[in-house]
Design an enzyme around this catalytic site. Sequence first.
Site, mmCIF file in Angstrom:
data_model
loop_
_atom_site.group_PDB
_atom_site.id
_atom_site.type_symbol
_atom_site.label_atom_id
_atom_site.label_comp_id
_atom_site.label_asym_id
_atom_site.label_seq_id
_atom_site.Cartn_x
_atom_site.Cartn_y
_atom_site.Cartn_z
ATOM 1 C CG ASP A 73 -0.331 -0.617 2.450
ATOM 2 O OD1 ASP A 73 0.885 -0.532 2.599
ATOM 3 O OD2 ASP A 73 -1.068 -1.192 3.272
ATOM 4 C CG ASN A 145 -9.034 -1.911 11.655
ATOM 5 O OD1 ASN A 145 -8.091 -2.575 11.225
ATOM 6 N ND2 ASN A 145 -9.479 -0.829 11.044
ATOM 7 C CG HIS A 147 -5.989 -2.674 8.525
ATOM 8 N ND1 HIS A 147 -6.117 -1.382 8.988
ATOM 9 C CD2 HIS A 147 -4.659 -2.972 8.663
ATOM 10 C CE1 HIS A 147 -4.928 -0.933 9.368
ATOM 11 N NE2 HIS A 147 -4.038 -1.876 9.181
ATOM 12 C CD GLU A 152 -8.817 0.711 7.583
ATOM 13 O OE1 GLU A 152 -8.724 -0.304 8.301
ATOM 14 O OE2 GLU A 152 -8.220 1.778 7.851
HETATM 15 C C1 F6R Z 1 1.154 -1.608 6.053
HETATM 16 C C2 F6R Z 1 0.040 -2.513 6.162
HETATM 17 C C3 F6R Z 1 -0.789 -2.570 7.382
HETATM 18 C C4 F6R Z 1 0.023 -2.859 8.642
HETATM 19 C C5 F6R Z 1 -0.892 -2.831 9.850
HETATM 20 C C6 F6R Z 1 -0.125 -3.099 11.138
HETATM 21 O O1 F6R Z 1 1.789 -1.793 4.801
HETATM 22 O O2 F6R Z 1 -0.207 -3.177 5.228
HETATM 23 O O3 F6R Z 1 -1.750 -3.587 7.224
HETATM 24 O O4 F6R Z 1 0.649 -4.096 8.516
HETATM 25 O O5 F6R Z 1 -1.523 -1.596 9.942
HETATM 26 O O6 F6R Z 1 0.734 -2.044 11.378
HETATM 27 P P1 F6R Z 1 1.832 -2.149 12.516
HETATM 28 O O7 F6R Z 1 2.720 -3.275 12.119
HETATM 29 O O8 F6R Z 1 2.557 -0.843 12.468
HETATM 30 O O9 F6R Z 1 1.127 -2.408 13.765
#
Ligand code: F6R
Length: 265
Positions: A73, A145, A147, A152
């Site tokens: 992303d 959450n 994702h 989301e």
């Molecule tokens: C980022 C991504 C998100 C993160 C998720 C967890 O490229 O794809 O799905 O993996 O938000 O973020 P952290 O690891 O910072 O808790």
Amino acid sequence: MEIIVLPTAEDVAVRAAAIVREQLASAIAGDATASGILGLATGSSPLGLYRELAKARRSGLLDLTGAHGFALDEYVGLPAGHPQSYREVLTREVCDPLGLDPANLHVPDGSGRTLDELDAAAATYDDSIQELGGIDVQILGIGSNGHIGFNEPGSSLSSRTRVKRLSDRTRLDNARFFARPEDVPTHCVTQGLGTILEARALVLVAKGLGKAAAVAAAVEGPLSASCPASVLQWHPRAWVVVDEAAATGLRNREYYAEAAAGLDG
Ligand code: F6R
């Protein structure tokens, strides 16, 4: 799906890196022209895994010469070169330490000014993954959450790369990377759940109590758009590697440990 619970975040990094290396090696085995295609998550979850892969590179156990990396992303609207843009983060955390050629790092284009521009670039990005042969191993984190990528809750289980609005929860969770909470972009371009499912192997890492509910819903809840990470249940080669704290909500831990022991268990 293989669920691996380990005592510490460091153990998670070591085991997940080993799985990534094995899956990459088996994907390119027997094809002298293939160098491997990695799917890359950002955020804090995979940093230990990347450090372990960098160690493997230094020991001669990993060679990403000629390999490609596809980011999951990118934020919409951050200026080029912004230190929190995922192109910059992955250049720092992956390209330099792992020896991935920055020219082979592919990141969704979040610079479009209109939805049409962004969506067109997203579709091109999605196509480019298949044009290069598809992702061999997709590394994933999980949001509090549920994702994955920035799909989301409510995301279509067959979605493709596209623009998404970030939820308030995600913006709050990611505020730690920005000077002020209001600096967190409101939108992103993310690989879709259908795109992610096309990777030949998925390796999700999670650590800490803050991820426990999401991990439990993803692994033991219903396959549902309400918990996008539950799509891993649909994938034939998926690993979920978590530390004790992130495993707190799992009911079937004993079984996962037995199953991981293989025929000897
Ligand atoms: C980022 C991504 C998100 C993160 C998720 C967890 O490229 O794809 O799905 O993996 O938000 O973020 P952290 O690891 O910072 O808790």
